[in-house]
Design an enzyme around this catalytic site. Structure first.
Site, PDB file in Angstrom:
ATOM      1  N   HIS A   1     -35.001  50.247 -55.046  1.00 34.45           N
ATOM      2  CA  HIS A   1     -36.163  49.545 -54.521  1.00 34.45           C
ATOM      3  C   HIS A   1     -37.005  49.086 -55.708  1.00 34.45           C
ATOM      4  CE1 HIS A   1     -40.090  49.153 -52.508  1.00 34.45           C
ATOM      5  NE2 HIS A   1     -39.464  49.162 -51.341  1.00 34.45           N
TER       6      HIS A   1
ATOM      7  N   ASP B   1     -35.944  59.254 -56.179  1.00 35.67           N
ATOM      8  CA  ASP B   1     -36.669  58.562 -55.121  1.00 35.67           C
ATOM      9  C   ASP B   1     -36.083  59.048 -53.799  1.00 35.67           C
ATOM     10  OD1 ASP B   1     -37.487  56.850 -53.117  1.00 35.67           O
ATOM     11  OD2 ASP B   1     -37.021  55.001 -54.192  1.00 35.67           O
TER      12      ASP B   1
ATOM     13  N   GLN C   1     -36.216  57.580 -48.610  1.00 38.77           N
ATOM     14  CA  GLN C   1     -35.339  57.347 -47.464  1.00 38.77           C
ATOM     15  C   GLN C   1     -34.598  58.605 -47.031  1.00 38.77           C
ATOM     16  OE1 GLN C   1     -35.296  54.577 -45.674  1.00 38.77           O
ATOM     17  NE2 GLN C   1     -36.785  53.642 -47.055  1.00 38.77           N
TER      18      GLN C   1
ATOM     19  N   LYS D   1     -42.398  57.489 -43.985  1.00 35.55           N
ATOM     20  CA  LYS D   1     -40.970  57.411 -43.656  1.00 35.55           C
ATOM     21  C   LYS D   1     -40.536  58.589 -42.777  1.00 35.55           C
ATOM     22  CE  LYS D   1     -40.535  54.089 -46.826  1.00 35.55           C
ATOM     23  NZ  LYS D   1     -40.411  52.668 -46.496  1.00 35.55           N
TER      24      LYS D   1
ATOM     25  N   CYS E   1     -37.103  44.542 -50.606  1.00 34.46           N
ATOM     26  CA  CYS E   1     -37.626  44.956 -51.922  1.00 34.46           C
ATOM     27  C   CYS E   1     -36.497  45.403 -52.846  1.00 34.46           C
ATOM     28  CB  CYS E   1     -38.673  46.055 -51.779  1.00 34.46           C
ATOM     29  SG  CYS E   1     -40.181  45.521 -50.963  1.00 34.46           S
TER      30      CYS E   1
END
Length: 402
Positions: free
Chosen positions: A120, A197, A200, A223, A360
């Site tokens: 991203h 990261d 998700q 999220k 993104c």
């Protein structure tokens, strides 16, 4: 134990509405998830019962708000299996957490930062900015045609010059699940710091930060069924203690004089100013909600949904799916001769909410020679009937657009 999606759906008031006279089918969960009553009630209780600034007040509301905020930190630490709650830093989200780390690192010319093609923009641009400031070099792990990272190239890119390795656990665009344990171990063996990261992965997978072995993990509350504007940067104490503060202001200090400021201990060293108190409390409620369902049940349910969607969409004329077959969370696809924006706009008229565009991830789209995709992304409240509605809507829209 199978997940009862209908019972779970009843906990999300927003899902009861209609769009253009049709039941809402919300499949844009990778962008943001809806909020259960437990989260909505936690937010409302805070503002109705204990709203006050925290840590420095001595009156009743200030003490109650402080207690609730720090209890939320303990809850997050427990769900992450952090070694201690002080390693949990509340942020505005994953983007904020990554920027925090990229801003406090000191690199030099000749140093390297390693990221991946799947990232991203939030896990690309902060590192580019760091490299511009420091003269370090940004390197990128390539990906295969199936949307998985080239592990041989990754290992070849790791050298003694690699000072930071940052990559996602699950791709927000393609749903690729990276082999994080193996990649973290390889990067650490090369002497690199590692940031994951986990924006998700947080709604879909259980997380044990001690077992992961990374130095930093960034997550976003919205999220995982919590409000926007709240997130967490988890970091190893020994790493965070050795790094400088980020922002200056209230709470991140022990003592201030015009001659010198002494900085506070973790986690407050990185929490300057009034935090998102309600957000932290609501995030804890969201994590409790998810863990009450159980990640095994979540994985089983969402796996059925995404496989059914892949089977249904791939059967349509001219359909192309992106990412590996064992994707999680998100499914990106395209229809030959149909622009993704037109497709998304038309199926919205049928009550189906998906995301269109580059997600993104413009460098990833460029790698595949496309400007964007249509993305359906799944949550615990989605059903197989909604998957069927998606496939039917896409089929009908494609026939209208060709």
């Amino acid at each position: 134990m199978a997940l009862d999606s209908l019972t779970i759906r009843a906990e999300f008031p927003i899902l009861a509405q209609e769009v253009n006279g049709r039941p809402l089918v919300y499949l844009d969960n990778a962008a943001t998830s809806q909020k259960p009553r437990a989260v909505l009630e936690a937010s409302r209780r805070y503002y109705e019962e204990i709203n006050a600034n925290i840590h420095r007040g001595t009156h009743h509301l200030a003490r109650a708000a402080t207690s609730a905020h720090e209890a939320a930190r303990e809850t997050v630490a427990r769900h992450l299996n952090a070694a201690e709650a002080a390693e949990v830093i509340f942020t505005a989200g994953t983007t904020d957490g990554i920027n925090l780390v990229a801003s406090i690192l000191t690199l030099s010319p000749g140093d390297e930062v390693l990221i991946s093609t799947l990232e991203h923009h939030s896990n690309i641009v902060p590192w580019q900015m760091l490299c511009e400031r420091s003269g370090a070099t940004l390197k990128v792990i390539p990906c295969h045609d199936d949307g998985t990272l080239d592990q041989e190239s990754f290992r070849g890119l790791l050298t003694e010059r690699t000072k930071m390795t940052a990559f996602n656990w699950i791709s927000n665009a393609f749903g690729t699940v990276n082999p994080v344990l193996e990649m973290i171990a390889a990067a650490k063996a090369a002497g690199s710091l590692v940031l994951i990261d986990a924006a998700q992965s947080t709604p879909h997978l259980a997380m044990d930060v001690q077992a992961l072995g990374a130095d930093f993990v960034a997550i976003s509350g919205h999220k995982v069924y919590a409000p926007t504007g709240i997130g967490v940067l988890w970091g190893k104490r020994e790493v965070l203690d050795a790094l400088p503060p980020w922002r200056g202001g209230g709470e991140m200090i022990k003592e201030v004089t015009f001659a010198k400021t002494t900085y506070n201990d973790l986690p407050f060293k990185y929490e300057a100013g009034t935090p998102n108190i309600e957000g932290a409390i609501s995030l804890a409620a969201a994590l409790d909600f998810v863990h009450g369902i159980g990640f095994d049940a979540i994985a089983e349910h969402e796996g059925k949904l995404i496989r059914a969607a892949a089977d249904g969409l791939s059967s349509l004329p001219g359909a192309k799916l992106y990412g590996p077959d064992d994707r999680a969370g998100a499914l990106s696809f395209a229809l030959e001769g149909v622009h993704h924006y037109d497709l998304g706009t038309l199926i919205d008229q049928m009550g189906v909410a998906v995301r269109t565009g580059h997600h993104c991830c413009q460098p990833l789209m460029a790698r595949f020679g496309i400007t964007g995709t249509t993305r359906a992304s799944f949550a615990i409240y989605n059903t197989l009937e909604e998957v069927d509605a998606l496939v039917k809507a896409v089929d009908r829209a494609s026939s209208m657009l060709r």
